[in-house]
Design a protein around this motif. Structure first.
Motif, PDB file in Angstrom:
ATOM      1  N   GLU A 268       0.856  -1.180   0.000  1.00  0.00           N
ATOM      2  CA  GLU A 268       0.000   0.000   0.000  1.00  0.00           C
ATOM      3  C   GLU A 268       0.894   1.233   0.000  1.00  0.00           C
ATOM      4  N   PHE A 269       0.533   2.211  -0.827  1.00  0.00           N
ATOM      5  CA  PHE A 269       1.313   3.440  -0.945  1.00  0.00           C
ATOM      6  C   PHE A 269       0.472   4.600  -0.437  1.00  0.00           C
ATOM      7  N   ARG A 270       1.044   5.376   0.473  1.00  0.00           N
ATOM      8  CA  ARG A 270       0.307   6.471   1.086  1.00  0.00           C
ATOM      9  C   ARG A 270       1.059   7.784   0.913  1.00  0.00           C
ATOM     10  N   VAL A 271       0.367   8.768   0.351  1.00  0.00           N
ATOM     11  CA  VAL A 271       0.941  10.105   0.218  1.00  0.00           C
ATOM     12  C   VAL A 271       0.023  11.171   0.811  1.00  0.00           C
ATOM     13  N   LEU A 272      -1.194  10.801   1.216  1.00  0.00           N
ATOM     14  CA  LEU A 272      -2.130  11.758   1.812  1.00  0.00           C
ATOM     15  C   LEU A 272      -1.841  11.866   3.311  1.00  0.00           C
ATOM     16  N   GLY A 273      -0.710  12.467   3.595  1.00  0.00           N
ATOM     17  CA  GLY A 273      -0.091  12.496   4.911  1.00  0.00           C
ATOM     18  C   GLY A 273       1.388  12.271   4.670  1.00  0.00           C
ATOM     19  N   PRO A 274       2.147  11.841   5.668  1.00  0.00           N
ATOM     20  CA  PRO A 274       3.535  11.452   5.407  1.00  0.00           C
ATOM     21  C   PRO A 274       3.596  10.323   4.382  1.00  0.00           C
TER      22      PRO A 274
END
Length: 257
Positions: A9-15
């Motif tokens: 899972e890739f998260r950019v909406l935050g750090p």
């Protein structure tokens, strides 16, 4: 990708984060995470090297930027898996780099997909559920732990998207007479955007729907105070009509809200 739940899972909406089976991967220091973030904005597309350097270092990059970028790419390939069998692959192509990944595993693209689906849906219950899911993907400002001039501009754009989506979400909750569920968030949003009349209107109606007439009138007075002090204007005529409807207990307000 198969129907099986994605491992990465890739998260950019935050750090910026990459989770492997729910556990965070080490994706390096800020500049390296910035490289990954820039690639994640355009999954499955070739990002030219010059464009990637500008996104990470700005319009006046150091002479070493190309070599440093190459090192960052190598370490990211190792972190993500470079054998071609993994869910995400990072490869050098003619003139640039391409990150191949299912966009549904990237929170930014999942957020936008949910918003598009909601805006093509007529059922308020479905709209509320979709936009609530989209809103829940946010963990803070986008790309919160990295900085470049390009990312700062993108962060502003995405924040505007977030606010717009939240306003749409709130409208669906209000139409469903579920105002009490969003009152706390509306108060926070009104403090964050004290001059936004769309948000103020939602807060006023939500308070009225929740049986808090006095608080609704206080919210209107607070908006008026901010507008007069900051821009020298009174609330719009439609909001002034809303205030009168609340004061007089106009039954039309119940049917319109």
């Amino acid at each position: 990708m198969t129907a099986e739940k994605a491992r990465l899972e890739f998260r950019v909406l935050g750090p910026i984060e990459v989770l492997d089976g729910g556990k965070p991967l080490d994706i390096g220091r800020p500049k390296q995470r910035c490289v990954l973030g820039a690639l994640l904005t355009e999954p499955n597309r070739l990002v030219p090297t010059t464009r990637l350097i500008e996104r990470v270092w700005g319009e006046d990059p150091p002479d070493s930027a190309r070599n440093v970028l190459y090192g960052h790419i190598g370490r990211l390939k190792t972190a993500l898996g470079a054998d071609g069998e993994d869910e995400a692959t990072l490869a050098r192509r003619s003139g640039g780099y391409q990150l191949t990944v299912d966009p549904n595993t990237v929170d930014l693209h999942r957020f936008r997909r949910l918003v598009v689906t909601a805006r093509n849906t007529d059922d308020d219950r479905r709209v509320a559920a979709l936009l609530d899911e989209a809103h829940a993907l946010w963990r803070g400002p986008a790309f919160a732990d990295v900085s470049s001039s390009w990312l700062l501009n993108l962060r502003t754009t995405l924040e505007n998207e977030r606010i717009s989506t939240l306003i749409d979400r709130n409208e669906s909750f209000i139409r469903l007479n579920r105002s009490t569920e969003i009152l706390s968030e509306l108060h926070d949003l009104a403090r964050y955007q004290p001059l936004d009349e769309r948000i103020a209107r939602q807060l006023i109606i939500a308070l009225h729907q929740s049986g808090k007439k006095a608080d609704a009138l206080i919210a209107f007075a607070t908006l008026r105070s901010h507008l007069v002090e900051e821009v020298g204007l009174d609330p719009s005529p439609s909001l002034q009509v809303l205030e009168k409807q609340i004061l007089t207990g106009d039954p039309a307000l119940h049917s319109s809200s």
